[in-house]
Design a protein around this motif. Structure first.
Motif, PDB file in Angstrom:
ATOM      1  N   ASN A 163       1.070  -1.240   0.255  1.00  0.00           N
ATOM      2  CA  ASN A 163      -0.235  -0.026   0.252  1.00  0.00           C
ATOM      3  C   ASN A 163       1.291   1.293  -0.526  1.00  0.00           C
ATOM      4  O   ASN A 163       0.023   2.344   0.298  1.00  0.00           O
ATOM      5  CB  ASN A 163      -0.906  -0.228   0.806  1.00  0.00           C
ATOM      6  N   ASN A 215      -1.763  -3.664  -4.975  1.00  0.00           N
ATOM      7  CA  ASN A 215      -3.729  -3.578  -3.911  1.00  0.00           C
ATOM      8  C   ASN A 215      -4.011  -4.990  -3.295  1.00  0.00           C
ATOM      9  O   ASN A 215      -4.488  -5.857  -4.369  1.00  0.00           O
ATOM     10  CB  ASN A 215      -3.661  -3.192  -5.622  1.00  0.00           C
ATOM     11  N   GLY A 216      -4.269  -5.406  -2.688  1.00  0.00           N
ATOM     12  CA  GLY A 216      -4.907  -6.500  -2.799  1.00  0.00           C
ATOM     13  C   GLY A 216      -5.931  -6.930  -3.265  1.00  0.00           C
ATOM     14  O   GLY A 216      -6.952  -7.924  -2.984  1.00  0.00           O
ATOM     15  N   GLU A 217      -6.976  -5.971  -4.215  1.00  0.00           N
ATOM     16  CA  GLU A 217      -8.316  -6.007  -4.271  1.00  0.00           C
ATOM     17  C   GLU A 217      -8.383  -6.585  -5.696  1.00  0.00           C
ATOM     18  O   GLU A 217      -9.086  -7.160  -6.914  1.00  0.00           O
ATOM     19  CB  GLU A 217      -8.770  -4.885  -4.493  1.00  0.00           C
ATOM     20  N   THR A 219      -6.832  -9.169  -9.436  1.00  0.00           N
ATOM     21  CA  THR A 219      -6.656  -9.947  -9.858  1.00  0.00           C
ATOM     22  C   THR A 219      -5.454  -9.790 -10.749  1.00  0.00           C
ATOM     23  O   THR A 219      -5.434 -11.328 -11.357  1.00  0.00           O
ATOM     24  CB  THR A 219      -8.160 -10.164  -9.894  1.00  0.00           C
TER      25      THR A 219
END
Ligand code: DP6
Length: 330
Positions: A8, A56-58, A60
């Motif tokens: 982040n 960014n963990g969101e 794919t």
């Protein structure tokens, strides 16, 4: 390497472009971008690509977008260009053991229409920022070797002001000239029909490719020797570089199928440069990449010649210089 404590947070790096005087053209290995001959370049430190990445963990998949900032000009990447960049980023993640998916943003501090390929600077900057994110401790030579796999010419952008790329990789080479003034005359601003990556493949079909590695090696040795004595050898330096870019463009003109970047305007500019050189007995180094733009490099003690060329060619052509001069005719 750290274990990605940096999630982040944006990490940013920048790398310069470079212009080859002895060209990388033709590969023995297209996966790792191994060249058929060694090359030598001048680093364009004022012309840089800036790349930043953030996990960014969101996401794919990794995502690229243009970096928007007042001091930068966004790069327009084609779908193919974006894929090449993201595929290479995937390789960098494996190399530096980075997991998860990233937002990647990039932009140049020079306009994309100034006749300079940004692939060298962007792949070098991408390698640098991934390495930085991972907290790596690789030496520039090791980073250059990795960056080469993304785009061959990018490996030379790790060294300045002179960079030599030979069989063992790229490295700095010491020369007495530490400063040169760079000018580009834009002779055709339409999109290239043949990319430089495609040119590397097609030149191998030219009858004239036979002997090319030997010619390039011979010219490289002669150029290095001449560059060590620029006061007496400038004319010879010009002649070697002139022959070298013509050699490369002749390969383009004699490939199967043949292709050309040089147009009538380009020929006319080259003829005028030759005339000016012959009249003055002095002038700039002239070179061309896989495109129709003409690159000039002046010594710092040629300010009059620099101004003369600028005033002469900007009557008809768009010109871009590394100290920010840009004129637009349209
Ligand atoms: C004509 O480095 O763009 O500019 O390795 O396929 O990405 P890839 O090619 P690239 O080739 C540049 C070729 C050149 C000459 C040079 O820079 O040496």
């Amino acid at each position: 390497m750290n274990s990605q404590i940096s999630s982040n947070i944006w990490f940013e790096a920048s790398a310069p472009s470079n212009i080859a005087l002895i060209k990388y053209m033709g590969k023995t290995d297209t996966v790792n971008n191994r060249p058929t001959n060694s090359s030598l370049s001048w680093t364009l430190n004022n012309l840089r690509t800036f790349v930043r990445i953030k996990q960014n963990g969101e996401l794919t998949s990794d995502q690229w977008s243009a970096l928007k900032r007042n001091d930068l000009r966004p790069i327009e990447l084609s779908e193919k260009g974006k894929k090449k960049f993201l595929d290479f980023f995937a390789k960098l993640k494996t190399e530096f053991k980075l997991t998860g998916f990233f937002e990647i943003e990039s932009a140049n501090n020079f306009p994309s229409d100034c006749g300079l390929a940004s692939s060298a600077s962007s792949f070098a900057a991408l390698t640098m920022v991934a390495h930085q994110y991972a907290g790596g401790t690789y030496l520039p030579k090791e980073l250059a070797r990795i960056s080469q796999k993304g785009s061959g010419s990018s490996c030379r952008s790790f060294f300045s002001p002179w960079s030599l790329w030979h069989e063992q990789g790229a490295e700095e080479i010491q020369m007495p000239i530490k400063e040169l003034k760079h000018m580009v005359i834009l002779c055709d601003e339409s999109v290239k029909a043949v990319s430089s990556s495609q040119a590397h493949v097609q030149v191998l079909t030219s009858d004239l490719f036979k002997g090319r590695p030997e010619r390039a090696a011979d010219r490289l040795q002669k150029l290095i020797t001449a560059l060590r004595k620029p006061e007496t050898e400038w004319k010879n330096i010009f002649q070697i570089c002139w022959n070298e870019f013509w050699d490369m463009h002749t390969l383009f003109h004699t490939s199967s199928p043949a292709f050309m970047y040089l147009n009538g305007d380009g020929f006319s500019v080259l003829a005028q440069i030759l005339e000016m050189w012959q009249k003055e007995g002095d002038g700039p180094i002239v070179t061309m990449d896989a495109g129709s733009n003409i690159h000039l490099l002046f010594r710092t003690n040629q300010p009059d010649s620099y101004t003369k060329y600028l005033n002469h060619f900007n009557q008809k052509f768009n010109i871009w210089t590394d100290d920010g001069y840009q004129n637009r005719k349209d």
